[in-house]
Design an enzyme around this catalytic site. Structure first.
Site, PDB file in Angstrom:
ATOM      1  CG  LEU A   1     -46.573 -44.626 -25.770  1.00 57.01           C
ATOM      2  CD1 LEU A   1     -46.674 -45.017 -27.041  1.00 57.01           C
ATOM      3  CD2 LEU A   1     -47.294 -42.423 -25.574  1.00 57.01           C
ATOM      4  CE  LYS A   2     -39.548 -45.514 -18.621  1.00 56.92           C
ATOM      5  NZ  LYS A   2     -38.834 -44.746 -19.561  1.00 56.92           N
TER       6      LYS A   2
ATOM      7  CE  LYS B   1     -35.733 -26.951 -19.864  1.00 59.90           C
ATOM      8  NZ  LYS B   1     -37.006 -27.568 -18.991  1.00 59.90           N
TER       9      LYS B   1
ATOM     10  CB  ILE C   1     -19.800 -32.673 -11.929  1.00 57.09           C
ATOM     11  CG1 ILE C   1     -18.987 -31.818 -13.481  1.00 57.09           C
ATOM     12  CG2 ILE C   1     -20.870 -31.844 -12.248  1.00 57.09           C
ATOM     13  CD1 ILE C   1     -18.016 -31.007 -12.435  1.00 57.09           C
TER      14      ILE C   1
ATOM     15  CD  GLU D   1     -23.684 -36.930  -6.343  1.00 58.98           C
ATOM     16  OE1 GLU D   1     -25.062 -36.696  -7.030  1.00 58.98           O
ATOM     17  OE2 GLU D   1     -22.688 -34.770  -6.146  1.00 58.98           O
TER      18      GLU D   1
ATOM     19  CG  ASP E   1     -24.712 -29.592  -8.450  1.00 54.91           C
ATOM     20  OD1 ASP E   1     -23.397 -29.195  -8.826  1.00 54.91           O
ATOM     21  OD2 ASP E   1     -24.497 -31.158  -8.158  1.00 54.91           O
TER      22      ASP E   1
ATOM     23  CG  HIS F   1     -24.569 -35.564 -22.392  1.00 55.84           C
ATOM     24  ND1 HIS F   1     -24.145 -34.365 -22.300  1.00 55.84           N
ATOM     25  CD2 HIS F   1     -25.576 -35.234 -21.665  1.00 55.84           C
ATOM     26  CE1 HIS F   1     -24.439 -33.560 -21.426  1.00 55.84           C
ATOM     27  NE2 HIS F   1     -25.918 -33.720 -20.589  1.00 55.84           N
TER      28      HIS F   1
HETATM   29  N1  GLN Z   1     -23.750 -32.684  -8.432  1.00 57.08           N
HETATM   30  C1  GLN Z   1     -24.458 -34.089  -9.315  1.00 57.08           C
HETATM   31  C2  GLN Z   1     -24.072 -35.237 -10.604  1.00 57.08           C
HETATM   32  O1  GLN Z   1     -23.123 -34.718 -10.581  1.00 57.08           O
HETATM   33  C3  GLN Z   1     -24.953 -32.859 -10.425  1.00 57.08           C
HETATM   34  C4  GLN Z   1     -25.872 -32.886 -12.054  1.00 57.08           C
HETATM   35  C5  GLN Z   1     -26.575 -32.578 -13.487  1.00 57.08           C
HETATM   36  O2  GLN Z   1     -26.185 -31.140 -13.094  1.00 57.08           O
HETATM   37  N2  GLN Z   1     -26.964 -32.270 -13.680  1.00 57.08           N
HETATM   38  O3  GLN Z   1     -24.786 -35.729 -10.612  1.00 57.08           O
HETATM   39 ZN    ZN Z   2     -24.414 -30.906 -14.998  1.00 59.25          ZN
END
Ligand code: GLN
Ligand code: ZN
Length: 773
Positions: A19-20, A129, A450, A503, A618, A713
Site C-alpha cells: 500500500l505504501k 496519536k 539538537i 549523527e 534525548d 518540520h
Molecule cells: N538527537 C536527535 C536528533 O537530532 C533527536 C531527535 C528527536 O528528538 N526526535 O535527530
Molecule cells: Zn526532537
C-alpha cells in the site's frame, strides 16, 4: 455454548508494504486512481482470504483505509472543513488526500473557464496519536453549527466487495462518541450534545444501509470507554446507542473497547442496548469477573485474550486455564485479539533471519489468529484436540521463562546494587551551574543544535551500500568521517558555540542503540503503520539489557578531536528507547526501563571519561508514554524520571547534562520535567511562539532551557528578526541567563541549503540577543 474467533482489524499496509508503494506512486503522479484502487482492493481480498484460512470466523471489513480510519469516518459523515472546498456529494480522492497531506497547485480543473479560484495551497489536517499507540490519526474538525451527511459509502461498498468474494464480514465503524471525543471544535459554542444529535441520523443511515446489504453484525469501536469519562460523556453514550438501537433494530452491534479496562464506565457500557461487548483482557484481565457478574445473559462477550499490541507468542495453556470456566457456562463466547492487529507486524514467517530460539517466542498478526483458532478448538473440542499445538506453546513459554538469552544474572545483580544516591547528582543545580560555567566558558545565549544534520541521499545511499556489502566497513567509516568532519568544520565557521558530530552513523535514534545493546532483536519486514504510508519497524526488546561495549565514544572522540569547542555527546534516553520498542511482557515496563537506564549510564560515564564536557540524553518520547488514565500518570512519571536520573547522575558536577524533548505540551508534566534535574533542556517551541514557556516560568524552572527558535518540520528559512523576536519573547518569561538558542529538533530530515541559511540566521539572532541584553 460455542466459541468462535474474531479479528477486529488487520494490518492494511500489506506484507511487503504494497500500500505504501501504491500510495507513493499515486501521489507522485507515476500511477493513476485506477491502479491505486486496484492495489487496495487486492490487498483487501488477500487479507480477507488469509484471515479466513487462518481460522477466523468473524472477519472485519472497512478496517482497510487508504490513509486513516478516522479520516474515513470524517469522509463518511461529511465532516470536511470548509478550507478544502468540498461542495457536498461523495468525498473524492483529491479532497481526501488534501485533508491527509495538504495540497499545493491548482486542483480546480473541474471549475472550468472563468474559475476565480486561486491555486490551492491548503495545509493538512492536524494529526495526533491514536490513544497510546504510535499510530497517528487525522483530527476531525467541527465548525459551529456543523452539519453531517452520509458522504462516503465505503463501509457498505467494502462489505459488498467481501461478500462478492464469498466472505461474510462484520463491518467496523468508529463509534459516534469516540469520534466526537477525538475531534476538536473551531470557534465558539461547540456543543458535543448538539454535534451528537446531528451525527446520529448519519450513523443510523450508514448502519441501515449495512443491514440492508445483509450485514447482521457491526463492530462499533468505542475505545473512549477505557478513558476517564465524565457523567456528560457517559450520558452521550447512553443517548447514542439508544438512538441507534431504535433506528436499526435488527442489526446487532458489537461494542468494542480496547487499550484498557472499562473501569468506571463499566455500568454505562453494560447498560447500552447492544448485542455484544468486546473487552481487552490483556491490558485489563481483572475486568472479566465484574463483567461476568453483571452482564446480561444474552450479551455476547468477545474476549480479547491475545495481545494485539505486542509481538509475543501467548501461553495458550494459561489462557485456557482462565477461560475454560467461562466457556463451560451457557454463554456463547468470541475470542479475539485485544485490539486491531493494525498495531503489530503482519507475519513472522517473513523473518527468516531471526535466531530460531527467539523466533519461537514471537507471534505477529498471522500467528495471533492461529493462536486464537487453537484456543477456540480447545474450548469447543477439548484440549486433546490441539494437544500438539498446546505443547509447542507451552515449550516456548517454558524456554522464555528460563532461557539464558533472556535472563542475565549480571543484570539482575547490577539492578540489586542500585542505590538511591546513584540517581542523584553530587550537588544541587546552582552549584553545578557555577562549575559548568567555569569549565565551559560559554557566552550568553549559547547556540547549539539538537544533534542530527541532514541525512542526505548520499548518506542514505552509503548506508544502504554498506548494508548490502557494496561498501566495506572501512570505506563506509571513511565516508562517515568525512561527513562528520565537514559538518564540524562548518559549525565552527558559522560560529555555533556547542557543536555536535551530526549523527550520520545513525539510521534511527532508537535502532542505533538497540543494535548495540544486548537484549534487542530486529525484524526485516516487521513494519507497523505510523501514519498514512509511513511505517516504522520497532526494535523488539526481548531480554535483559546490557551494553557489551561503548556505543558512541569513538565517534564523539573523533569529532571532538576536530575542534576546541565543546562537542556534545549524544545519547537516546532509556524512556524513549522503551517507548519506541516492542517491550517484554514478562517483566514490568519500569524494570525494563531501569535496565536500559543502567546501560545508557555506562555510556554517559564512558563519554565523560573520554573528555566530554556536555552530554545530551534525548527523551523525545517521555511524554507519549503517559498512561491513558490520569490516575496512572504519577506512577509512570515517577519511574520514568527516576530512570532518566539514574542514567544521568553518575557524572561530576562540572559535566553538563542536556536533555531534549520534541513536543510542546508541558503544563501537566512540568513537575516531572523539573524532577529530571537536567542542566539544560531543549524543547519544541517555535510554532507556539514561546507561549509554552509560560509553564516553565510559572513553575520557576531553575535550570537552563533551549526553546526551539525555528520549526525544523518545514524547509522554510526563518529570518534573523523573526528568531530575535522569539528570543525576546522567551526573555519576557525567563531569565536571560537561562536561555540557549537552538532549533526545535534534529535536522536530519532537512536539506543542507535551508539548514545552512537557517543556522546562520540563528547565530545572528543569538548575537542580537546578546547585544540587547
Ligand atoms: N538527537 C536527535 C536528533 O537530532 C533527536 C531527535 C528527536 O528528538 N526526535 O535527530
Ligand atoms: Zn526532537
Amino acid at each position: 455454548m460455542a466459541v468462535s474467533v474474531a479479528t477486529l482489524g488487520f494490518p492494511r499496509i500489506g506484507p511487503r508494504r504494497e500500500l505504501k508503494t501504491a500510495l507513493e506512486r499515486y501521489w507522485s503522479g507515476a500511477s493513476g486512481r485506477a491502479e491505486l484502487l486496484a492495489t487496495a482492493a487486492a490487498l483487501r481480498a488477500k487479507a480477507w482470504a488469509r484471515q479466513k484460512a487462518l481460522g477466523a470466523d468473524i472477519i472485519p471489513s472497512n478496517d482497510f483505509s487508504l490513509y486513516d480510519q478516522v479520516l474515513d469516518t470524517s469522509a463518511m459523515l461529511g465532516a470536511i472543513p470548509p478550507l478544502y472546498g468540498w461542495k457536498g456529494g461523495p468525498v473524492d480522492l483529491d479532497t481526501y488526500f488534501a485533508m491527509a497531506r495538504g495540497a499545493q497547485g491548482d486542483a480546480h480543473a473541474e471549475c472550468g473557464a472563468g474559475c476565480t479560484h486561486k491555486a490551492v495551497d491548503v495545509p493538512a489536517s492536524e494529526m495526533t496519536k491514536w490513544f497510546d499507540t504510535n499510530y497517528h490519526y487525522l483530527v476531525p474538525e467541527f465548525a459551529p453549527g456543523q452539519a453531517f451527511a452520509l458522504s462516503s459509502t465505503k463501509p457498505i461498498e467494502e462489505y459488498l466487495e467481501a461478500k462478492a468474494q464469498g466472505i461474510e464480514t462484520r463491518p467496523v465503524l468508529i463509534g459516534p462518541v469516540t469520534y466526537l471525543k477525538l475531534g476538536k471544535g473551531r470557534g465558539e459554542g461547540l456543543r458535543r450534545q448538539a454535534l451528537l444529535r446531528a451525527l446520529l441520523p448519519v450513523y443510523a443511515e450508514a448502519l441501515g444501509r449495512l443491514a440492508a446489504a445483509g450485514a447482521s453484525w457491526v463492530q462499533m469501536d468505542e475505545p473512549c470507554l477505557v478513558l476517564d469519562l465524565d457523567a456528560e460523556e457517559q450520558a452521550l453514550l447512553t443517548k447514542a446507542y439508544a438512538h441507534l438501537a431504535a433506528a436499526v433494530p435488527g442489526l446487532k452491534l458489537m461494542l468494542t473497547t480496547y487499550f484498557g479496562g472499562l473501569g468506571g464506565n463499566l455500568d454505562t457500557a453494560l447498560a447500552l442496548p447492544v448485542a455484544g461487548l468486546h473487552l481487552d483482557l490483556v491490558r485489563a484481565p481483572e475486568q472479566l469477573e465484574a463483567v461476568l457478574a453483571r452482564a446480561p445473559k444474552d450479551l455476547l462477550l468477545s474476549l480479547g485474550v491475545i495481545d494485539g499490541r505486542n509481538v509475543w507468542r501467548a501461553d495458550l495453556d494459561a489462557i485456557l486455564d482462565r477461560i475454560e470456566p467461562v466457556a463451560q457456562g451457557d454463554r456463547d463466547l468470541v475470542l479475539a485479539p485485544s485490539c486491531s492487529l493494525l498495531h503489530g507486524p503482519i507475519d513472522l514467517a517473513q523473518e527468516t533471519a531471526i535466531d530460531p530460539e527467539i523466533r519461537s517466542w514471537l507471534a505477529f498478526g498471522v500467528q495471533k489468529i492461529e493462536e486464537l483458532a487453537i484456543l477456540a478448538r480447545a474450548l469447543n473440542e477439548g484440549r486433546a484436540a490441539v494437544a500438539e499445538a498446546l505443547a509447542a506453546s507451552a515449550a516456548a513459554a517454558r524456554s522464555r521463562r528460563t532461557s539464558p538469552r533472556i535472563h542475565d544474572a549480571a543484570v539482575a545483580g547490577r539492578l540489586a546494587g542500585v542505590t538511591e544516591g546513584m540517581a542523584r547528582r553530587g550537588s544541587a543545580f546552582a552549584e553545578r551551574r557555577r562549575l559548568q560555567a567555569e569549565a565551559l566558558g560559554l557566552p550568553a545565549f549559547p547556540t547549539t543544535t539538537i544533534g542530527s544534520f541532514p541525512q542526505t541521499e548520499a548518506v542514505r545511499k552509503a548506508r544502504a551500500a554498506h548494508g548490502k556489502g557494496a561498501l566495506t566497513d572501512a570505506q563506509y567509516e571513511e565516508f562517515l568521517r568525512e561527513e562528520t568532519a565537514r559538518t564540524v568544520r562548518w559549525q565552527e565557521e558559522i560560529g555555533l558555540d556547542v557543536l555536535v558530530h551530526g549523527e550520520f552513523e545513525r539510521n534511527d535514534m532508537v535502532q542505533y542503540f538497540g543494535e548495540r545493546l544486548a537484549g534487542f532483536v530486529f525484524t526485516k519486514h516487521g513494519w507497523v503503520q505510523s501514519y498514512g504510508s509511513r511505517c516504522v519497524r520497532p526494535p523488539i526488546l526481548f531480554g535483559d539489557v546490557s551494553r557489551p561495549k561503548p556505543m558512541t565514544v569513538d565517534w564523539w572522540r573523533y569529532a571532538q578531536g576536530l575542534t576546541d569547542r565543546p562537542m556534545k555527546g549524544m545519547l537516546t534516553g532509556p524512556v524513549t528507547i522503551l517507548n519506541w520498542s516492542f517491550v517484554r511482557d514478562d517483566i514490568p515496563r519500569s524494570l525494563a526501563c531501569r535496565q536500559l537506564a543502567l546501560a545508557i549510564r555506562d555510556e554517559v560515564l564512558d563519554l565523560e571519561k573520554a573528555g566530554a564536557r556536555i552530554i545530551q540524553i534525548d527523551e523525545a518520547a517521555l511524554r507519549e508514554g503517559l498512561p491513558l488514565r490520569r490516575g496512572e500518570w504519577d506512577a509512570y512519571l515517577r519511574w520514568a524520571v527516576e530512570c532518566f536520573r539514574l542514567t544521568a547522575s553518575g557524572v561530576a558536577d562540572r559535566t553538563q547534562i542536556h536533555t531534549h524533548m520534541c513536543y510542546s505540551e508541558f503544563n501537566d508534566i512540568i513537575q516531572a520535567i523539573g524532577a529530571m534535574d537536567a542542566d539544560v533542556i531543549s524543547i519544541e517551541t517555535a510554532r507556539s511562539k514561546m507561549e509554552l514557556l509560560g509553564a516553565f516560568a510559572e513553575y520557576r524552572y531553575p535550570a537552563e532551557i533551549g526553546p526551539g527558535v525555528y520549526d525544523i518540520h518545514s524547509p522554510r528559512v526563518p529570518g534573523v528578526e523573526e528568531m530575535t523576536a522569539l528570543l525576546r519573547a522567551a526573555r519576557r518569561r525567563l531569565a536571560p541567563e537561562q536561555l540557549w538558542v537552538n532549533p526545535d529538533c534534529g535536522l536530519k530530515t532537512r536539506k543542507w541549503p535551508e539548514t545552512e541559511a537557517a543556522l546562520v540566521n540563528m547565530v545572528a539572532a543569538a548575537r542580537a540577543a546578546r547585544a540587547e541584553a
